[in-house]
Design an enzyme around this catalytic site. Structure first.
Site, PDB file in Angstrom:
ATOM      1  N   LYS A  65      28.017  51.131  44.842  1.00  0.00           N
ATOM      2  CA  LYS A  65      29.161  50.459  44.245  1.00  0.00           C
ATOM      3  C   LYS A  65      30.022  49.864  45.414  1.00  0.00           C
ATOM      4  O   LYS A  65      30.084  50.557  46.417  1.00  0.00           O
ATOM      5  CB  LYS A  65      29.970  51.411  43.218  1.00  0.00           C
ATOM      6  CG  LYS A  65      31.109  50.655  42.641  1.00  0.00           C
ATOM      7  CD  LYS A  65      31.849  51.785  41.702  1.00  0.00           C
ATOM      8  CE  LYS A  65      32.852  50.922  40.853  1.00  0.00           C
ATOM      9  NZ  LYS A  65      33.463  52.155  39.842  1.00  0.00           N
ATOM     10  N   SER A 117      33.710  50.653  35.023  1.00  0.00           N
ATOM     11  CA  SER A 117      33.635  49.712  36.058  1.00  0.00           C
ATOM     12  C   SER A 117      32.226  49.653  36.979  1.00  0.00           C
ATOM     13  O   SER A 117      31.961  48.729  37.537  1.00  0.00           O
ATOM     14  CB  SER A 117      34.888  49.777  36.969  1.00  0.00           C
ATOM     15  OG  SER A 117      34.750  51.062  37.581  1.00  0.00           O
ATOM     16  N   SER A 170      34.003  55.423  34.351  1.00  0.00           N
ATOM     17  CA  SER A 170      33.325  54.112  34.971  1.00  0.00           C
ATOM     18  C   SER A 170      31.824  54.361  35.430  1.00  0.00           C
ATOM     19  O   SER A 170      31.215  53.467  35.929  1.00  0.00           O
ATOM     20  CB  SER A 170      33.983  53.670  35.978  1.00  0.00           C
ATOM     21  OG  SER A 170      35.196  52.980  35.722  1.00  0.00           O
TER      22      SER A 170
END
Lengths: 95, 476, 490
Positions: free
Chosen positions: C77, C157, C181
């Protein structure tokens, strides 16, 4: 709490955000909605409860007092938008 | 100032903890490095960086709290104080708000004849900001983050002071205590100790007036001058029918004036909240007790002991204990020696020369052993007090030993009776008239004869012996 | 042969010298190239990946392979700072930021020889549950409904972290989880996603969203892979004051899929009429499987459940508003030139942050501001105490909790919510574990009638990740979910 132009602009100023009319308008609406959502907590009685700011139950970790300068001025300023003579620079500030 | 105006002063002292590394990062705290060379990723608030607290700074804060007779809080919290400024890379300062490491305490200040107790509200740990330079470029402000993140102890007094003299005495006393504890070097020129002074005025019996804060005063002279100016200003404003606006002001040294700080004009809302990157700091009582046990003797105790042990005046004791290193110097000199001589040599001769050379005692050209040697020579009658002053002056300039200087200058006192008699006889022969007058009853002339002999011996005659022999000869 | 590899399989291929790390890396880089439509990657670190793969091959030729991750292509990420690789947090304000340092989490993977393919798209500063708040545009879910051609959200996310693994653009990935997330996107893409106990994984070098809630964790194809990644990234870090001093554990070797005698609680507050029938169906099926496999299921109560989401939407924005103050155009990142400092701050931050980030900064600023602090921030922290206490009580009687991971399955990207609160409801099942700091996992259970994945959640007491993984493995081995999306993007 209903957010109006004034209260929204006051927050934006504190948060250092400038908003155009459209953003201001939609933020007033959004903030009002979010605050009414979080306002449901007002019904909960929390009088005798201690707040928890971190769930980790542990003593604060302490560091020994040893000095080392690992970061060169060059690396420090590697991503800087603007610098002069090894300094960070900003528009002139009058104290 | 009108008679019925009262001044109310509270002071926040920012004292830099004398640690090697910063409060939440391991960058060096050294003074005077090239700009932005003592800045870690943490100090520059790079994304993802986290604070880890310096254990030594916690110890120093607790020691300082103990020295201020204050309560040590077994649990304290680090908070974020949120505001934007170019010298604050994180956009918040890590400080302590609701739960400081040290709570209430008090110290006593000496105001010549009287003493006054000044309350301490709290002491907390916080990060220093970076430094801004405004005069390098017409359109830009330069920022150096070397100071950013250095550990400060903010010591907040109660509004217990009523005059600039009391304010200065308070800051001096706190500085002395911190220097005794060796928690802050107290160097005001380098910014290791600064004071923010809150001032308000009121008519006797009235409620507290609106206060103004004068920021960043870094000398006793400025504290005194800034308060004097500000009190006059506030009284003039009120007497002119206006109200005092609560604000932050700066003291302009060149104009000897305070002025409103433009950068602080915005209304602030610091949005303090516990820093989620740090857990509560819990202190163990036995750990605090151990620190307390190891605390050095503090100025008030030391002063009392000096009066008691050395039988010296309150005034001399105050002077000698106003600085830890001075008091230690004095005690080394006084050890097994004549205390009166030690007091006068340290408090008069040594202080005079340090003042003249603008040196602190740790840089003294004459160390305590050397001064002790000099006093030994006086006590042993090898040199006179007067000659000793000459030796002392030489000591300040050369590395020669006391004995060498005495020998080189030929200052050894004449203590040989036969030799002194020779000089006396000579003087008596040369002044028959005065000898006659003395014998007729004008005994005050004794001093004249002694003076003449001293002149003849270039001051080297042992004054005790001289006095004794002259008297004997004249009285015969 | 090199298709849908797990970490275990990749490691075995390399050990058996059936493929070189360079060959495997090359295949993945090519796949990434053919899947640009999915918008998973912000940065592909091709040169560095090839270099790392060559180093692995060098080690293998000398029989010096470091461990499971040696030569395994992973992706992170874009919230993890990576030395000399652009790190943006999917924000315009960091769109030119290249760290000179490596986050502890990714450094740990690097030390184990992992090959980094690149940095994955996510919601801006991890704020969102759709991946639509990214400055770099939305990530497209590799899964599609069998009913229509709509492009679906991958969740967020960590949307890029989930979509990239689901589309097999990397073997496994790392995400972060502040309110769900990792678990929600894992659930939307048929993967295993684990949020560790708060403090298990160092936060140093990970761009902060909400410091008291953020934890990094794996998104993987199997429970085994999640275990391998978890033990790689875990452990005490003296650069993070909120890092647990507990010693690390060997979760992979200690995997034990037996659930015999375990007590598993089903919180009644998670049941609701609004829950889609198919999610309800899989939940029931899970309960049945666990019972059949020897666990004892009981209904439990977590009375404070409904307070978690509003408390979260006070605490997370409050911390975020402060954490994001450092993005001011002075030290790094975007700067919009202006004549005064304040104007420079305001223009930089207004242009640099997207709408959702601005909303959260505003809410966070509001709940911390003078006059509202006690009513909102302190109140929410007290609610957090109550929630934690609820869990403490429940864990006196049960070993784990079993719930749905999400209240819905992946939905169309073009579904616009006019009210931001509607989006916040996506986190309803995942947020309580963050507030209490507990470890939780999302595991794939099956497909709904539209052919979209559904995940279930397990939560255990603090630092009981081994238990979490063990139960998950039991479910995984029983369910044997091995559906993969059709590769429509090629």
């Amino acid at each position: 709490m209903e957010f109006d132009k004034n209260s929204t602009l006051k927050l934006a100023k504190l948060a250092r955000l400038s908003l155009n009319a459209e953003q201001l308008n939609s933020l007033e609406k959004d903030l009002t909605s979010i605050v009414s959502f979080i306002d449901q907590l007002k019904e909960i009685n929390t009088e005798k409860i201690d707040p928890t700011s971190n769930s980790l139950d542990q003593d604060l970790i302490l560091r020994e007092d040893v000095a080392e300068n690992k970061l060169s001025n060059e690396d420090l300023l590697k991503n800087v938008p603007e610098s002069e003579l090894g300094f960070f620079v900003v528009p002139k500030v009058i104290e | 100032m009108s008679n019925n105006w009262q001044t109310v002063i509270g002071i926040e002292i920012h004292a830099q903890v004398n640690s090697k590394s910063k409060l939440f990062s391991s960058s060096s705290t050294g003074f005077g490095s090239a700009p932005n060379t003592q800045v870690s990723l943490v100090d520059a608030a790079m994304p993802g960086m986290l604070p880890v607290i310096n254990k030594f700074c916690i110890e120093q804060a607790v020691k300082s709290g103990l020295g201020l007779n204050a309560k040590i809080n077994s649990k304290s919290i680090f908070d974020r104080k949120n505001y934007f400024y170019q010298d604050l890379p994180q956009g918040y300062q890590i400080s302590q708000f609701k739960d400081p490491i040290v709570g209430e305490g008090s110290i006593e200040i000496d105001l010549g004849d009287e003493k006054k107790v000044i309350g301490i509200e709290r002491l907390h740990l916080e990060q220093d900001a970076g430094k801004s330079l405004h005069d390098q470029d017409p359109n830009l402000t330069f920022v150096d983050l070397n100071r950013s993140g250095i550990a400060l102890m903010e010591i907040v007094s109660k509004p217990d002071m009523a005059s600039p003299e009391e304010a200065v005495a308070y800051v001096k006393k706190v500085r002395t205590i911190l220097r005794y504890l060796d928690t802050c070097d107290g160097n005001m020129e380098q910014g290791s100790l600064r004071a923010d002074v809150n001032i308000s005025v009121r008519k006797e019996g009235d409620e507290l007036g609106t206060r103004c804060e004068i920021k960043n005063l870094n000398s006793f002279k400025h504290i005194n001058a800034a308060i004097n100016f500000e009190v006059d200003r506030q009284i003039k404003v009120i007497e002119g029918g206006d109200k005092i606006k609560q604000e932050t002001r700066l003291y302009d040294v060149t104009l000897d004036k305070t002025r409103s700080m433009r950068s602080k004009e915005d209304a602030h809302d610091y949005r303090y909240f516990p820093d989620p990157d740090l857990l509560p700091l819990k202190l163990n009582q036995s750990w605090i007790d151990d620190l307390k046990k190891d605390l050095p003797e503090l100025p008030d105790e030391k002063k009392a002991r000096f009066v008691e042990q050395y039988k010296i005046s309150d005034y001399d004791a105050e002077v000698l204990t106003s600085d830890r290193l001075t008091s230690e110097y004095f005690e080394k000199v006084a050890k097994n020696r004549n205390v009166k001589l030690a007091v006068s040599w340290v408090a008069s001769e040594l202080f005079a020369i340090l003042n003249k050379l603008n040196l602190t005692i740790e840089k003294s050209p004459v160390n305590s052993d050397q001064l002790g040697d000099l006093i030994d020579e006086i006590e042993n009658g090898i040199i006179s007090n007067r000659a000793a002053k000459e030796v002392f002056e030489e000591m300040c300039e050369s590395s020669k030993s006391v004995k060498e200087i005495i020998n080189d200058k030929g200052l050894v006192q004449i203590s040989d009776t036969t030799e002194i008699e020779k000089f006396i006889d000579q003087v008596l022969i040369e002044n028959p008239d005065n000898v006659q007058k003395y014998k007729e009853g004008k005994t005050k002339l004794l001093g004249f004869f002694i003076g003449e002999v001293m002149k003849a011996t270039k001051g080297k005659a042992n004054p005790g012996l001289l006095n004794q022999i002259v008297k004997k000869k004249l009285d015969n | 042969m090199i298709e849908n590899l797990t970490i275990e399989q990749t490691s075995k291929l390399l050990n058996d010298k059936q493929a070189s790390a360079l060959e495997i890396t090359d295949i993945y880089l090519k796949k990434i190239n053919t899947a640009k439509k999915l918008n998973c990657f912000i940065t592909v670190s091709e040169d560095k990946a090839i270099e790392a793969a060559k180093e692995t091959d060098e080690r293998i030729s000398k029989n010096k392979k470091i461990g499971f991750l040696d030569g395994v292509p992973l992706a992170y990420k874009d919230l993890f700072c990576t030395n000399d690789i652009l790190t943006t947090a999917s924000s315009k304000i960091l769109s030119n930021f290249t760290p000179t340092y490596e986050s502890t989490v990714t450094a740990n993977c690097k030390d184990q020889g992992a090959v980094v393919l690149g940095k994955l798209n996510c919601d801006e500063f991890a704020m969102g549950s759709t991946n639509k708040t990214s400055f770099y545009g939305p990530v497209i879910n590799p899964w599609k409904s069998i009913d229509n051609e709509d492009e679906l959200v991958p969740g967020g996310s960590s949307g890029g972290s989930a979509a990239s693994v689901a589309a097999d653009l990397c073997v496994a990935s790392l995400g972060t989880d502040t309110g769900g997330s990792i678990r929600q996107p894992a659930s939307f893409t048929g993967l295993v996603g684990l949020k560790p106990t708060y403090g298990r994984v160092s936060r140093w070098g990970t761009v902060a969203f909400a410091s008291s809630l953020d934890q990094a964790g794996p998104i993987a194809k199997t429970v085994e892979d999640a275990a391998i990644l978890l033990q790689t990234i875990s452990g005490h870090d003296n650069k993070d004051s909120t890092s647990s001093i507990r010693s690390n554990e060997n979760f992979y070797s200690n995997l034990d899929s037996s659930v015999k005698g375990l007590k598993i609680g089903v919180p009644k507050e998670y049941m609701s009429d609004d829950l889609p029938e198919e999610i309800q169906k899989f939940w029931n099926e899970g309960k049945k499987i666990l019972t059949e496999n020897g666990a004892e299921l009981t209904e439990v109560s977590l009375p404070s459940t409904k307070t978690a989401l509003p408390a979260y939407y006070i605490i997370a924005p409050a911390e975020a508003s402060s954490n994001l103050s450092r993005y001011d155009g002075v030290k790094y990142g975007l700067r919009v030139k202006e004549k005064s400092l304040t104007e420079m701050y305001e223009s930089t931050r207004s242009e640099g942050f997207g709408d959702e980030v601005k909303r959260r900064i505003m809410i966070g600023t509001y709940v911390l501001s003078s006059g509202y602090y006690d009513a909102y921030y302190i109140k929410a922290q007290k609610i957090r105490s109550i929630i934690k206490n609820d869990f403490d009580n429940v864990f006196k009687n049960v070993d784990a909790l079993f719930t749905p991971a999400t209240p819905n399955t992946a939905f169309p990207i073009n579904r616009e919510e006019t009210d931001p609160v509607q989006n916040y409801l996506n986190d309803i099942f995942t947020v309580p574990a963050n507030l209490a700091g507990l470890p939780a996992i999302s595991i794939p259970f099956g497909l709904d009638n539209s052919g979209l994945p559904i995940g279930m959640q397990l939560i255990t007491n603090s630092f009981q990740e081994q238990m979490l993984l063990n139960i998950s493995k039991n479910l995984q081995d029983t369910i044997n979910f091995n559906n993969r999306p059709t590769q429509w993007w090629k």
